[in-house]
Design a protein around this motif. Structure first.
Motif: not given
Lengths: 228, 228
Positions: A96, A99-100, A103, A107, A182, A190, A194, A197, A228, B164, B168, B172, B186-187, B189-190, B193-194, B197, B201, B225-228
């Motif tokens: 994991r 993966d982070l 990612n 980015r 932005i 992100f 990551n 996490r 998250g 997604y 996204f 923006l 921002t919240h 966005l996360f 992303k969740n 993800r 899975h 998973p891109s994990a981000g």
């Protein structure tokens, strides 16, 4: 990964532990490269990290497979069973973390043409150094089966969380000050998440080490990765 | 989880599969509740989800422990070994999905006092329905050991990814239009992303089902998973 013929049960367990150490070293390197690629806008390095993640995934499967074979063949009890279970769990966390890193590298490519504010860069750098230190310390704790060190990693996760929250707020401020920030700040948000996490996974590994050495399961509910 | 005395090997394997189905049902419910809490600003529901995640973590450990006991006690081969390995892997993915639900619930609490733009709400709703459908379909595929259905889930992950990316970009735009949207967006966005993800899975679980039924490991590197 070395493919020498395994001759004894003890040797199989040692080989598992060695594979985890090897995988951990590779994951550390990948993460370090990913953060450097981000901070120094090095596209080639970012691409290397993205490609290198494949090897980490393969190591994860090999370790899982080998640990399961050991369980099936040797029917280990107590400490030995915990060694194999720990290998499965730690390899999963390391995968994991890999993966982070991938990612973050992706980015890095996405924002390579944008100028990063100096203070934000410093913030990301500091957060990343904390995350990498946690990962390194917990891998050291695994290598020496050092529960005290593992618990110390487990406890210092709060430091990363606090640093992340402060960086998060700073980024929001930059976005509000100038809408042109932005796009880049969103990617950085992100990336910071990551990195935060990574600390969660180091915490997981610390819990696994404690279980491995003491046989006691730590309470994870309060500290499971926030995902998250 | 029922704690009846297991009488035979087949029964042990069936019990493992039943536990996965039970855990899957709970995770689906948690996710559904988390998204509802977010979209309808229901704080009580959000708090229930956050508390409920503990039960999912416990199920994860119980399934892992039981699967490892089966391997140690029965030394399963071929299909039976794959059944137990699949249980370990799927319970791990489900536990992660549970974490994602918990994180969405936490963010629901963080933005409960802010008004959500109608179009963004619709976007999140649509993305979440796709994610939940993927999870439901892949759990059905596991229940019926249906490789074709698993592969179909695996293939449709692109749809979630595309949705997604579009959401996204929309977020923006909202942030750029009015800096007062930045905190809430921002919240969101996360959260988006969740949800994306969750699709990753579901893809992992689809791969595990294919391995379970056919004995062949699918190539995960491209779809991890891109994990981000």
């Amino acid at each position: 990964m070395s493919e020498h013929i395994v001759t004894s049960y003890d040797e199989e367990l040692r080989e598992l532990a060695r594979s985890i150490a090897e995988m951990g070293g590779l994951v550390e390197q990948q993460l370090d490269d990913a953060v450097n690629a981000l901070l120094s806008t090095n596209s080639q390095l970012a691409q290397d990290v993205i490609l290198g993640d494949r090897q980490i995934n393969q190591m994860h499967y090999q370790i899982e497979e080998r640990a399961i074979l050991v369980i099936a063949k040797r029917q280990p009890m107590a400490q030995d069973l915990r060694e194999t279970v720990a290998a499965i769990r730690i390899s999963h966390d390391l995968e994991r973390v890999g993966d982070l890193g991938k990612n973050i590298a992706k980015r890095a490519l996405a924002i390579e043409d944008q100028r990063m504010n100096h203070q934000l860069r410093r913030g990301v750098e500091h957060l990343a150094s904390l995350g990498l230190r946690q990962l390194k310390d917990v891998l050291d704790a695994y290598g020496s089966r050092d529960v005290q060190k593992a618990i110390s990693v487990w406890r210092s996760d709060d430091e990363i969380d606090a640093m992340y929250v402060s960086l998060f707020r700073e980024m929001l401020t930059y976005m509000m000050e100038d809408p042109r920030n932005i796009g880049m700040c969103t990617h950085l948000l992100f990336c910071a998440k990551n990195i935060e996490r990574i600390g969660d996974h180091a915490t997981n590994i610390a819990e696994t080490i404690t279980y491995l050495v003491t046989g006691k399961q730590m309470e994870r509910a309060a500290t499971a990765p926030s995902a998250g």
